[in-house]
Design a protein around this motif. Structure first.
Motif, PDB file in Angstrom:
ATOM      1  N   ILE A 124       0.830  -1.209   0.000  1.00  0.00           N
ATOM      2  CA  ILE A 124       0.000   0.000   0.000  1.00  0.00           C
ATOM      3  C   ILE A 124       0.864   1.259   0.000  1.00  0.00           C
ATOM      4  N   PHE A 125       1.984   1.267   0.720  1.00  0.00           N
ATOM      5  CA  PHE A 125       2.809   2.461   0.856  1.00  0.00           C
ATOM      6  C   PHE A 125       4.082   2.399   0.009  1.00  0.00           C
ATOM      7  N   ASP A 126       4.086   1.539  -0.984  1.00  0.00           N
ATOM      8  CA  ASP A 126       5.226   1.448  -1.906  1.00  0.00           C
ATOM      9  C   ASP A 126       5.017   2.435  -3.056  1.00  0.00           C
ATOM     10  N   HIS A 127       5.881   3.459  -3.138  1.00  0.00           N
ATOM     11  CA  HIS A 127       5.714   4.508  -4.144  1.00  0.00           C
ATOM     12  C   HIS A 127       6.018   4.032  -5.561  1.00  0.00           C
ATOM     13  N   GLN A 158      -3.169   4.690  -8.246  1.00  0.00           N
ATOM     14  CA  GLN A 158      -4.476   4.120  -8.588  1.00  0.00           C
ATOM     15  C   GLN A 158      -4.585   2.687  -8.094  1.00  0.00           C
ATOM     16  N   GLU A 159      -3.532   1.902  -8.302  1.00  0.00           N
ATOM     17  CA  GLU A 159      -3.558   0.501  -7.867  1.00  0.00           C
ATOM     18  C   GLU A 159      -3.606   0.405  -6.355  1.00  0.00           C
ATOM     19  N   ARG A 160      -2.867   1.243  -5.652  1.00  0.00           N
ATOM     20  CA  ARG A 160      -2.847   1.174  -4.191  1.00  0.00           C
ATOM     21  C   ARG A 160      -4.197   1.574  -3.600  1.00  0.00           C
ATOM     22  N   MET A 161      -4.818   2.597  -4.180  1.00  0.00           N
ATOM     23  CA  MET A 161      -6.154   2.983  -3.716  1.00  0.00           C
ATOM     24  C   MET A 161      -7.164   1.868  -3.983  1.00  0.00           C
ATOM     25  N   PHE A 162      -7.019   1.189  -5.118  1.00  0.00           N
ATOM     26  CA  PHE A 162      -7.892   0.074  -5.479  1.00  0.00           C
ATOM     27  C   PHE A 162      -7.755  -1.042  -4.463  1.00  0.00           C
ATOM     28  N   ILE A 201     -17.741   3.551  -5.262  1.00  0.00           N
ATOM     29  CA  ILE A 201     -17.899   4.061  -6.630  1.00  0.00           C
ATOM     30  C   ILE A 201     -17.144   5.382  -6.801  1.00  0.00           C
ATOM     31  N   SER A 202     -17.256   6.292  -5.806  1.00  0.00           N
ATOM     32  CA  SER A 202     -16.617   7.608  -5.935  1.00  0.00           C
ATOM     33  C   SER A 202     -15.096   7.504  -5.975  1.00  0.00           C
ATOM     34  N   ILE A 203     -14.506   6.478  -5.323  1.00  0.00           N
ATOM     35  CA  ILE A 203     -13.050   6.349  -5.273  1.00  0.00           C
ATOM     36  C   ILE A 203     -12.494   5.611  -6.478  1.00  0.00           C
ATOM     37  N   THR A 204     -13.203   4.559  -6.931  1.00  0.00           N
ATOM     38  CA  THR A 204     -12.628   3.680  -7.962  1.00  0.00           C
ATOM     39  C   THR A 204     -13.027   4.042  -9.391  1.00  0.00           C
ATOM     40  N   GLN A 205     -14.135   4.767  -9.576  1.00  0.00           N
ATOM     41  CA  GLN A 205     -14.618   5.051 -10.927  1.00  0.00           C
ATOM     42  C   GLN A 205     -14.262   6.481 -11.353  1.00  0.00           C
ATOM     43  N   LEU A 228      -6.392   6.547   2.889  1.00  0.00           N
ATOM     44  CA  LEU A 228      -6.317   7.427   1.713  1.00  0.00           C
ATOM     45  C   LEU A 228      -5.579   8.721   2.032  1.00  0.00           C
ATOM     46  N   ASN A 229      -5.829   9.288   3.221  1.00  0.00           N
ATOM     47  CA  ASN A 229      -5.109  10.502   3.620  1.00  0.00           C
ATOM     48  C   ASN A 229      -3.617  10.243   3.720  1.00  0.00           C
ATOM     49  N   ARG A 230      -3.296   9.066   4.285  1.00  0.00           N
ATOM     50  CA  ARG A 230      -1.871   8.717   4.402  1.00  0.00           C
ATOM     51  C   ARG A 230      -1.242   8.578   3.013  1.00  0.00           C
ATOM     52  N   LEU A 231      -1.987   7.970   2.087  1.00  0.00           N
ATOM     53  CA  LEU A 231      -1.459   7.827   0.728  1.00  0.00           C
ATOM     54  C   LEU A 231      -1.230   9.201   0.081  1.00  0.00           C
ATOM     55  N   TYR A 232      -2.216  10.101   0.227  1.00  0.00           N
ATOM     56  CA  TYR A 232      -2.081  11.434  -0.370  1.00  0.00           C
ATOM     57  C   TYR A 232      -0.959  12.230   0.286  1.00  0.00           C
ATOM     58  N   GLU A 233      -0.809  12.092   1.594  1.00  0.00           N
ATOM     59  CA  GLU A 233       0.282  12.786   2.281  1.00  0.00           C
ATOM     60  C   GLU A 233       1.643  12.297   1.793  1.00  0.00           C
ATOM     61  N   GLU A 234       1.749  10.961   1.644  1.00  0.00           N
ATOM     62  CA  GLU A 234       2.995  10.397   1.143  1.00  0.00           C
ATOM     63  C   GLU A 234       3.291  10.896  -0.275  1.00  0.00           C
TER      64      GLU A 234
END
Length: 902
Positions: free
Chosen positions: A9-12, A17-21, A108-112, A172-178
């Protein structure tokens, strides 16, 4: 397994898109584990197992095949099928299922994305409404649930939906912060790389130009001598190769500046004939050497002087012409210039370069301006060059807000057309301009120095010993006495012992660079060269350096490598005229654009400047050598410079014919050019502006002054001739050698003792310029009201209204202004007016004499900028009140002081 999942999940290296999925699908699988068992049937448990297996397989395959959107769509469809099943088997809206529908919307809002997201939102909404509809109208289709189970399921669902949503949002916040942190780090690295690249290019340019200077300079000495033809041919080849290398270096440096946004376009007036002559002299001989015909067609109606960056325009045309010669083996090269008038002071110029060369293939035209790319590489591999020329041309044209286009037929030739808009400085037409009249014969000309100055003494400062040798040899024929210094400290030591008539100073030197040395030279205690002109002789090329050396106060700028002719021209321009003896051929030498001499006379210690709205008589401006920065007058016919291009009488006449007109303060760039120009005449500049709350002039001047260490901007708090009074006071203090601080403090005290009052005949112009509303203007017209305006704390304030015709208004206004005549300084009075005839002016003067007698009275016509705001028939009585600061004109001719100017 969970730890491995977190690492993924935290591998840049994996796409966001794949990590959020992965995160949102994992949360959805946990949700199903809670949703389906609420049905409490075997079918629900079976569906749970099958669904989890299906989602797992969909996720795995979509990631392997890199079809994330497809996998997310399949899972969304599955969720839309499973949620109704769980809804009806768990007890409908009496169960905990309604809360879980929220999770479906989140998925739906996150993946589409795009239209697919909109479609799924509609489907999910419709499905939710349909489930509620069936549950309400057909309750038999919904499984019955006990109150106990309903309560438990609802509480459990609220808690779990809240927890899972929170977990999802945290991930998701952690992903965006990273990602944001990574983006900032990458941006910082890119900026550091850009700085390193710019520093590298700048250093490379300086380091390479320094040895090229030695090669070209010493090679010129060889060509000056009486040498065999084979040696001369070798020397000319060395000269040509050196200049080619220099051109490549300049191209790389220019491209670096453009990419970093540091390329500046410096607009200044230039002679079109001189520009075309320089281009012809550089190009026609190259075409001749290759056996090509060079044709020139210049529109005879083009103005003789325009305003633009002549250095960059010349660079554009020479690059295009060199490119044409490079790719043409036979036929001709044609330079055509055509112009079109856009207004009274603006012109659109088309420059076209046409050749009969090999042309460009149609499919290659879109790439012709790409840097480092050469089209048809296989065919052009024998042609020298980097492929930077056309890229630089395009970017320079864009920086000047112009356009460039190319038309080409393969094997037939190409035509490049550049369009630039420029201001007109001199409307006089250039006239006939032919190639024959401008070509110069370069071959077979024996060198001879342009002047001799055996009694002149100059100092050359450079840390490179070879550069010192080159300058000595290039100037040896002039018989100048030359001393050298290899550092800034040595320069300062020599100037304590010896007075020099001029100094050539290198910029980049270790320990103390040329600019530091220059400023130390100017303030050196006991120094003998504090006012000696200094020319920057440096390997730092580029038009932005011209502005740098001008701002710092150098007398001129000369870029290495430098030819003997340019070096002689630069030195001759700063030497005292009595020490220079011109040779017979000196009239044929030209300085050209590569040497920029910023001044020709000794610079003042301090200069007072102001704006064109100061409304002072021309005789006083000339007497005190007062420099003014012109305001703009904007009309239906274009924008004009106050006083220089549009006189007040002309403006008022056109306004009476239906024109609109309003004043506009000089822009920041206008002030920068003005200050830079004045700093070639003085060490320090004090600029006094109109009241800061009345015009943008003060703010623009302050912003421009930030680029200079020795420019001070003062708000006068007044306008028109009241501003003029303050300027005259400052000039008189400067003539008495008052310090900058003393002048600034004196002006600030004086502005509180200036009476600045005006009576406005018609409010139409004030309404048009936005100073009053249309409603007030209509009321004033209907009641014959005339506002009385004063300046207080830099603001215009209406202190009353006068009613009636001109005679009554003037009498009331004069009586009100001079009501306390005991406190008036009677040394000088300005009666400043706009659009008044002699009879009215004589009447005002007679009224003034009845109330208060002044030693000197100036009847001054308001500038166009002032007239455009107050309108015809307006006037003001402007004078000083008694205070310790009294302007003295004791040195002036009494008759000139009492002259009444109309």
């Amino acid at each position: 397994m969970f730890k491995k999942w977190l690492q993924i999940i935290f591998d840049h290296r994996i796409s966001l898109q794949e990590r959020m999925f992965r995160v949102v699908t994992g949360v959805s699988m946990i949700a199903l584990i809670f949703i389906l068992p609420m049905g409490r049937t075997f079918m629900n448990w079976l569906l749970l197992a099958v669904s989890l297996a299906a989602i797992f397989m969909i996720t795995k395959v979509s990631i392997q095949k890199e079809r994330i959107i497809t996998g997310a769509t399949a899972i969304a469809v599955l969720l839309l099928l499973l949620f109704p099943v769980s809804f009806f088997t768990a007890g409908g809206f009496y169960s905990g299922m309604p809360e879980w529908f929220v999770l479906c919307f989140i998925y739906i809002s996150i993946t589409q994305t795009g239209r697919r997201k909109a479609v799924f939102f509609v489907l999910c909404t419709a499905e939710t409404l349909l489930c509620y509809y069936i549950s309400f109208y057909f309750p038999k289709l919904v499984a019955r649930n006990t109150p106990r189970h309903s309560f438990f399921d609802s509480a459990n669902s609220v808690i779990m939906v809240g927890l899972l949503t929170s977990v999802l949002l945290m991930f998701l916040n952690r992903l965006y912060e990273e990602e944001n942190k990574l983006a900032k780090e990458q941006k910082k690295e890119i900026e550091e790389l850009n700085r390193a690249e710019n520093h590298f290019f700048s250093s490379m340019s300086h380091e390479i130009r320094t040895p090229i200077n030695s090669i070209i300079g010493l090679n010129e000495i060889i060509l000056r001598g009486d040498i065999p033809e084979d040696v001369a041919e070798n020397a000319r080849n060395i000269q040509g190769a050196s200049k080619l290398l220099l051109t490549l270096i300049n191209d790389i440096l220019d491209l670096s500046k453009i990419k970093s946004g540091k390329m500046e376009i410096i607009n200044d007036s230039y002679e079109t004939g001189e520009l075309f002559s320089e281009i012809v002299n550089m190009i026609w001989i190259k075409a001749k050497e290759k056996g090509l015909e060079f044709r020139l067609h210049v529109d005879s109606s083009i103005p003789s002087m325009l305003c633009g960056d002549a250095v960059r325009i010349k660079q554009i045309l020479i690059n295009l012409l060199n490119n044409a010669i490079k790719y043409t083996t036979e036929g001709s090269i044609t330079l055509s210039v055509r112009c079109e008038r856009l207004g009274l002071n603006r012109v659109r110029v088309w420059y076209s370069v046409e050749d009969t060369g090999q042309g460009v293939k149609k499919e290659n035209i879109p790439y012709i301006f790409n840097a480092f790319r050469r089209v048809d590489e296989e065919k052009n591999r024998h042609i020298e060059g980097t492929g930077l020329g056309l890229s630089i041309v395009q970017q320079l044209v864009e920086l000047m807000d112009g356009e460039i286009s190319v038309n080409s037929v393969y094997t037939k030739g190409s035509k490049f057309v550049v369009m630039l808009e420029q201001d007109i400085i001199d409307d006089k037409e250039l006239g006939t301009f032919t190639l024959a009249s401008r070509m110069k014969v370069h071959e077979g000309v024996q060198y001879r120095q342009s002047f001799e100055a055996p009694d002149a003494h100059i100092l050359v400062v450079d840390d490179n010993d070879m550069n010192l040798v080159v300058v000595r040899k290039l100037l040896s024929a002039t018989k100048i006495q030359i001393d050298t210094a290899s550092s800034g400290e040595e320069c300062l030591t020599r100037t304590l012992e010896q007075h020099y008539d001029g100094i050539l100073m290198d910029h980049l030197m270790p320990e103390m660079d040329g600019i530091e040395c220059f400023h130390s030279l100017r303030t050196q205690p006991g120094g003998l060269c504090q006012d000696v002109p200094v020319i920057a002789l440096t390997a730092n090329a580029g038009s932005d350096n011209q502005l740098l050396y001008r701002k710092e106060g150098f007398s001129g700028y000369l870029a290495k490598p430098v030819s003997g002719a340019l070096l002689e021209a630069a030195v001759m321009s700063i030497l005292p005229k009595e020490l220079v003896k011109l040779t017979e051929e000196s009239g044929q030498s030209e300085i050209g654009k590569d040497v920029l001499i910023f001044e020709h006379a000794k610079r003042l210690s301090l200069m007072i400047t102001t704006d064109s709205v100061c409304d002072l008589p021309q005789s006083l401006k000339e007497k005190f050598h007062l420099s003014v920065c012109p305001y703009y007058i904007c009309t239906d016919e274009g924008r004009f410079l106050d006083e220089l291009e549009l006189k007040p009488d002309e403006l008022l006449m056109h306004i009476s014919e239906g024109w609109s007109g309003y004043s506009q303060a000089p822009e920041v760039e206008d002030y920068e050019r003005f200050f830079a120009d004045k700093l070639t005449e003085a060490q320090n500049v004090i600029h006094i502006t109109m009241a800061k709350h009345v015009s943008e002039g003060y703010n623009n001047a302050v912003e421009a002054a930030k680029s200079f260490e020795n420019v001070t901007v003062i708000d006068s708090g007044h306008l028109s001739s009241s501003l003029g009074l303050i300027v005259l006071f400052a000039v008189s203090m400067a003539e008495k050698h008052a310090s900058k601080t003393e002048i600034v403090e004196g002006v600030k005290r004086l502005r509180n003792h200036i009476s600045s009052a005006f009576v406005i005949n018609s409010t139409h112009m004030m309404c048009q310029s936005g100073r009053i509303s249309k409603r007030i203007q209509v009321i004033c017209d209907a009641l014959l009201l005339h506002p009385l305006i004063v300046l207080r704390k830099s603001r215009m304030v209406v202190i009353g209204m006068a009613m009636g015709d001109f005679t009554h208004v003037a009498k009331s206004y004069v009586r009100r202004v001079f009501i306390d005549s005991r406190n008036i300084d009677r040394s000088i009075l300005f009666i400043t007016y706009a659009g008044m005839d002699e009879k009215k002016l004589e009447y005002v003067q007679e009224l003034v004499r009845q109330y208060c007698l002044f030693e000197r009275v100036y009847v001054q016509k308001a500038s166009s900028a002032i007239a455009s705001n107050c309108g015809p028939g307006s006037f003001g009585l402007l004078f000083m009140r008694k205070n310790e600061a009294v302007i003295s004109f004791a040195q002036a001719d009494r008759a000139e002081e009492k002259e009444v100017l109309g």
